[in-house]
Design a protein around this motif. Structure first.
Motif, mmCIF file in Angstrom:
data_model
loop_
_atom_site.group_PDB
_atom_site.id
_atom_site.type_symbol
_atom_site.label_atom_id
_atom_site.label_comp_id
_atom_site.label_asym_id
_atom_site.label_seq_id
_atom_site.Cartn_x
_atom_site.Cartn_y
_atom_site.Cartn_z
ATOM 1 N N SER A 487 0.873 -1.177 0.000
ATOM 2 C CA SER A 487 0.000 0.000 0.000
ATOM 3 C C SER A 487 0.905 1.221 0.000
ATOM 4 N N ILE A 488 1.245 1.680 -1.184
ATOM 5 C CA ILE A 488 2.238 2.741 -1.316
ATOM 6 C C ILE A 488 1.692 4.055 -0.794
ATOM 7 N N GLN A 489 2.558 4.845 -0.170
ATOM 8 C CA GLN A 489 2.179 6.123 0.413
ATOM 9 C C GLN A 489 2.918 7.263 -0.283
ATOM 10 N N SER A 490 2.416 8.481 -0.069
ATOM 11 C CA SER A 490 3.045 9.635 -0.698
ATOM 12 C C SER A 490 4.485 9.790 -0.245
ATOM 13 N N SER A 491 4.765 9.385 1.005
ATOM 14 C CA SER A 491 6.135 9.485 1.515
ATOM 15 C C SER A 491 7.084 8.534 0.802
ATOM 16 N N ASP A 492 6.548 7.571 0.061
ATOM 17 C CA ASP A 492 7.387 6.625 -0.672
ATOM 18 C C ASP A 492 7.876 7.204 -1.996
ATOM 19 N N SER A 493 7.408 8.366 -2.377
ATOM 20 C CA SER A 493 7.880 8.986 -3.616
ATOM 21 C C SER A 493 9.371 9.268 -3.505
ATOM 22 N N GLY A 494 10.060 9.185 -4.620
ATOM 23 C CA GLY A 494 11.481 9.506 -4.631
ATOM 24 C C GLY A 494 12.249 8.634 -5.600
ATOM 25 N N GLN A 495 13.581 8.772 -5.539
ATOM 26 C CA GLN A 495 14.475 8.013 -6.392
ATOM 27 C C GLN A 495 14.871 6.705 -5.703
ATOM 28 N N TYR A 496 14.723 5.621 -6.418
ATOM 29 C CA TYR A 496 15.157 4.314 -5.948
ATOM 30 C C TYR A 496 16.206 3.781 -6.923
ATOM 31 N N TYR A 497 17.104 2.957 -6.410
ATOM 32 C CA TYR A 497 18.050 2.334 -7.317
ATOM 33 C C TYR A 497 18.283 0.886 -6.915
ATOM 34 N N CYS A 498 18.488 0.081 -7.958
ATOM 35 C CA CYS A 498 18.735 -1.344 -7.786
ATOM 36 C C CYS A 498 20.194 -1.609 -8.094
ATOM 37 N N THR A 499 20.836 -2.393 -7.231
ATOM 38 C CA THR A 499 22.221 -2.787 -7.423
ATOM 39 C C THR A 499 22.274 -4.260 -7.787
ATOM 40 N N ALA A 500 22.906 -4.550 -8.927
ATOM 41 C CA ALA A 500 23.133 -5.928 -9.351
ATOM 42 C C ALA A 500 24.612 -6.231 -9.152
ATOM 43 N N GLU A 501 24.899 -7.322 -8.449
ATOM 44 C CA GLU A 501 26.292 -7.611 -8.091
ATOM 45 C C GLU A 501 26.556 -9.107 -8.135
ATOM 46 N N ASN A 502 27.707 -9.461 -8.702
ATOM 47 C CA ASN A 502 28.233 -10.816 -8.550
ATOM 48 C C ASN A 502 29.711 -10.717 -8.202
ATOM 49 N N GLN A 503 30.433 -11.845 -8.265
ATOM 50 C CA GLN A 503 31.821 -11.826 -7.826
ATOM 51 C C GLN A 503 32.740 -11.032 -8.739
ATOM 52 N N LEU A 504 32.233 -10.630 -9.908
ATOM 53 C CA LEU A 504 33.075 -9.925 -10.875
ATOM 54 C C LEU A 504 32.803 -8.431 -10.950
ATOM 55 N N GLY A 505 31.756 -7.957 -10.315
ATOM 56 C CA GLY A 505 31.498 -6.524 -10.388
ATOM 57 C C GLY A 505 30.124 -6.160 -9.884
ATOM 58 N N ARG A 506 29.855 -4.879 -10.010
ATOM 59 C CA ARG A 506 28.619 -4.330 -9.473
ATOM 60 C C ARG A 506 28.194 -3.139 -10.315
ATOM 61 N N THR A 507 26.882 -2.995 -10.509
ATOM 62 C CA THR A 507 26.346 -1.851 -11.238
ATOM 63 C C THR A 507 24.959 -1.525 -10.707
ATOM 64 N N SER A 508 24.496 -0.295 -10.980
ATOM 65 C CA SER A 508 23.229 0.168 -10.419
ATOM 66 C C SER A 508 22.419 0.910 -11.464
ATOM 67 N N LYS A 509 21.105 0.944 -11.246
ATOM 68 C CA LYS A 509 20.178 1.679 -12.122
ATOM 69 C C LYS A 509 19.116 2.344 -11.262
ATOM 70 N N TYR A 510 18.781 3.607 -11.603
ATOM 71 C CA TYR A 510 17.808 4.388 -10.851
ATOM 72 C C TYR A 510 16.438 4.337 -11.522
ATOM 73 N N ILE A 511 15.412 4.515 -10.682
ATOM 74 C CA ILE A 511 14.044 4.661 -11.173
ATOM 75 C C ILE A 511 13.328 5.659 -10.272
ATOM 76 N N ASN A 512 12.521 6.520 -10.883
ATOM 77 C CA ASN A 512 11.782 7.520 -10.123
ATOM 78 C C ASN A 512 10.364 7.017 -9.848
#
Length: 813
Positions: A487-512
């Protein structure tokens, strides 16, 4: 060089994993163990006072056991190192670009390694030994002094092996088969210990010795284990025999890659009473005309098959394997006495594509350096002499080992491996995660209260681990590919980012995440002080998405009082005061604000003054003067008398309890607040008590005279009318006097000192500015006529009144 001479015992304790290997071998592990006593040769290493002494150079242990490796160390005691203090001590097996990998941080040893140091003696303990633990182990320590570090080299070589079954004797008496087997290993512990024997995967309860001496049926499968360590049995052995003829295969199942080379091994027996000689040995898969076909004569195996036989052992080697080679292989031998025998159950070979996989291990020893190891492996057991080719971004590397340590590790690189000679069958690429793809479950607007699912995915091998964060927050919200808001709330608005990582590296992507919602309770504001005539702005704001529209309303008014979130009064007046509120509206809902009281401040208006008595003010009476004025904030009042600087009283009411002649005059009231002041004037005159009686008498006489005079005029008029309408009779006796109506005069007498009129005049005026007083005077002539009056031609019977009025300009002041 400092020398160490030590001869110690290494305690080797086998531990049981106590886990079932399956229903067919479900056993209860015993809480027992055994010691392996090794006579050790001192390992002396040292230079300029630095040294490490190992208690053994070679240790052999069984798979699944626990091993302890000991050493002692020293460092110089010269002045240069007198204050030296050991700050780091650890064991290692590998290095990567001069970086020593602490076993405690190596994922391969995770949870299985402990290190204990006391009095310059350190013990490394490794539990649940694996064959891959076979390596050289070294100890390293560093001090707090520059260049104060040392590694004991060479180290301790550990060999981890498992149990094997050796068939020492095999006899067949008619239908009775008998064999003698031993459970042994190159690391067999000394002393008497109990063993567990299995036949066809079932426990043989009566067999507890190192050797098994008993009967068996053809095609029985045997294995053994040390009691208490049943989870680490020997590989199964198949024993086949018939009338003292037999073939034993080890192992019975083989997996190999297409294009590789495979080895299959067996041992055979035959009756020794006739002393036959073996004439022919060969392997086969097919029969033709009821006879086995030697693989060497089979066109499908031509030039790919090789036999090696020695002392009743025979090995089959097949090179350049094909998938069609997947079948069951059997061994056959014949003697010079027409004796011949074939194992009824052979070795099953499975040939598959070289399904290589790369295992990635990563360990961080220091904050600014990483250690990564790639291992080329497969589910098939490959021979030790196999060489590997490594590729980085498709380019062949020189290394030809099963391990590869990329340095530097670039997250944009990819890696693969292949068996040398079979480069056409490389492993799948391994690489760091690509830039993730993030999505939201709803393609429409995200409305407050709805369920929302954020999904993250990335192309990576090994598969990536995902972690969700919100911008500017360090704690993870989810460690799964999905981030779910039930049940999403107005306070949940903002920038989120997901980090994908394995033993060889890490990268991230943002979503608004933009949560839409109805307006929240608006906040309204206005400047704290509002002064009449000033510019005033009312402000209304509400948290809403999308942005709200605003309308202002005034109390008891249904029409909008103003449009927009801001409402301005360019010159506010007191009439604008009251209660206001605003309405906030968007497509998701509407809400009214709390009330806002608009309190307009202004200086006092012109005061209204009054006196308690509506009649004349009599000397000695009590007089109350009252002053009131419209003002905000409420006015304060001060009373003054003309020509006097000091105030007479403060407050809205001014009381004079004993009014005297000296109290007569003009009074003014001043109303003031912090916004200004204003005043009005009141004129008071006192009247003595004797004057009042005389005035009342004169007034009565005046009214009586007027009445009498009016009656006289009326009678006289009537007589004149009657005489003109009737004949007049002339009396005979003219000398007789004529009768007249009696004329009554009212005489009003005023004392000389009572000629001034009594008056009371109230008129508002500015401070110390007085209006002209209007007087009304009524004059009466006395019965006697003075000579002055006759000379002026005044009619002694004339009644007149004179009213003195102010000039026109005074009236309009």
């Amino acid at each position: 060089m400092r020398r160490f001479f030590t001869c110690r015992r290494v305690l080797l304790t086998l531990t049981s994993l106590r886990e079932s290997r399956g229903a067919a071998m479900s056993l209860t592990a015993a809480a027992s163990g055994f010691l392996v006593l090794l006579l050790t040769v001192p390992v002396i290493q040292g230079q300029y006072g630095w040294g490490v002494a190992y208690t053994s150079t070679q240790i052999c242990a069984l798979k699944g056991s626990t091993v302890e490796i000991r050493c002692s160390y020293s460092h110089p005691s010269t002045n240069e190192f007198r204050n030296a203090k050991v700050v780091e001590r650890f064991w290692f097996t590998k290095t990567s670009n001069d970086v020593y990998v602490d076993l405690r941080t190596d994922p391969e040893y995770s949870g299985r390694v402990t290190s204990h140091c006391e009095n310059k003696v350190c013990i490394l303990t490794i539990t649940n030994l694996k064959k891959s633990d076979s390596a050289e182990y070294k100890f390293r320590f560093t001090t707090n002094q520059p260049d104060g570090k040392y590694t004991g080299s060479p180290g301790v070589s550990l060999s981890v092996t498992d149990l094997q079954i050796q068939v020492s004797r095999l006899h067949v008496y008619g239908s009775y088969n008998w064999a003698e087997m031993k459970c042994q290993s190159s690391c067999r512990p000394p002393g008497h210990h109990h063993y567990i024997w299995y036949k066809n995967r079932q426990n043989i309860q009566t067999q507890t010795s190192i050797s098994y001496s008993g009967n068996f049926n053809p095609a029985d499968i045997f294995s053994c284990a040390v009691r208490g360590y049943e989870d680490f049995p020997s590989p199964p052995v198949l024993i086949q025999s018939q009338s003292d003829w037999g073939v034993t295969y080890s192992p019975t199942e083989v997996c190999a890659f297409e294009g590789s080379t495979v080895h299959m091994r067996c041992s055979y027996t035959y009756p020794s009473t006739t002393y036959p000689a073996v004439q022919n040995t060969f392997w086969f898969t097919k029969e033709k005309g009821g006879k086995p076909v030697d693989l060497k004569t089979d066109s499908e195996y031509s030039s790919r098959v090789f036999y090696y036989c020695y002392e009743k052992w025979c090995t089959l080697t097949i090179s350049n394997l094909k998938k069609s080679d997947s079948t069951e292989y059997k061994f056959r031998f014949t003697t010079n006495q027409n004796g011949k025998y074939s194992g009824s159950l052979g070795v099953t070979l499975s040939v598959t594509d070289p399904r290589l996989q790369i295992n990635v291990r990563r360990s961080t020893l220091h904050l600014n350096s990483t250690w990564t190891e790639l291992t080329c492996q497969t589910t098939c057991q490959l021979p030790k002499y196999v060489s590997y080719i490594w590729y980085q971004n498709g380019e062949k590397k020189k290394e030809e080992q099963v391990y590869f340590h990329p340095h530097p590790l670039n997250p944009e690189d990819n890696y693969s491996c292949a068996i040398k000679g079979h480069e056409t069958f490389p492993s799948p690429l391994v690489y760091a995660p690509k830039l993730p793809s993030v999505s939201v479950s709803s393609s429409a607007e995200i409305v407050e209260g709805s369920s929302v699912n954020l999904t993250c995915s990335s192309d990576a091998n090994p598969a990536a681990n995902y972690t969700w964060y919100k911008e500017n927050q360090t704690h993870p919200l989810s460690e799964e590919p999905h981030l779910v808001f039930s049940s999403i709330q107005s306070s949940d608005s903002g920038q989120y980012y997901c980090t994908a990582e394995n033993q060889l590296g890490r990268t991230s992507k943002y979503i608004n995440v933009n949560v839409k919602y109805a307006p929240k309770l608006p906040s309204v504001s206005v400047s704290p002080e509002i002064v009449e005539g000033s510019s005033v702005t009312l402000t209304c704001s509400s948290d809403a998405n999308p942005t709200a529209n605003y309308t202002w309303y005034k109390e008891n008014q249904t029409r909008p009082h103003g449009e927009g979130g801001i409402y301005r009064f360019t010159s506010i007046s007191s009439e604008d005061g009251g209660i206001y509120y605003c309405k906030s509206v968007n497509k998701h809902g509407e809400i009214n604000s709390s009330s806002l009281i608009l309190d307009v401040q202004y200086p006092p208006k012109l005061p209204s003054v009054s006196v308690s008595s509506s009649a004349e003010i009599v000397e000695g009476s009590s007089v109350t003067l009252t002053c009131s004025s419209d003002a905000n904030p409420a006015a304060n009042y001060i009373w003054y008398k003309e020509d006097e600087d000091s105030p007479k009283a403060s407050g809205q009411i001014f009381n004079i309890t004993d009014f005297r002649a000296e109290h007569s005059g003009s009074y003014y009231c001043e109303a003031q607040n912090n916004r200004g002041r204003s005043n009005s004037t009141l004129h008071l005159t006192v009247v003595a008590e004797t004057w009042k009686s005389a005035v009342f008498g004169s007034t009565s006489a005046f009214f009586l005279a007027i009445i009498g005079f009016s009656v006289f005029l009326l009678i006289r008029k009537k007589r004149a009318t009657r005489q003109s309408s009737e004949p007049v009779e002339v009396p005979d006796n003219r000398e007789q006097p004529v009768e007249r109506d009696d004329i009554h005069y009212a005489s009003v007498h005023f004392a000389n000192n009572q000629t001034d009129p009594i008056y009371s005049n109230v008129r508002p005026a500015e401070r110390r500015i007085y209006d002209e007083v209007e007087y009304a005077a009524v004059k009466f002539k006395s019965a006697g006529t003075s000579p002055r009056s006759q000379e002026n031609g005044e009619d002694p019977d004339e009644l007149y009144s004179t009213v003195n009025k102010p000039a026109e300009h005074n009236r309009n002041r």
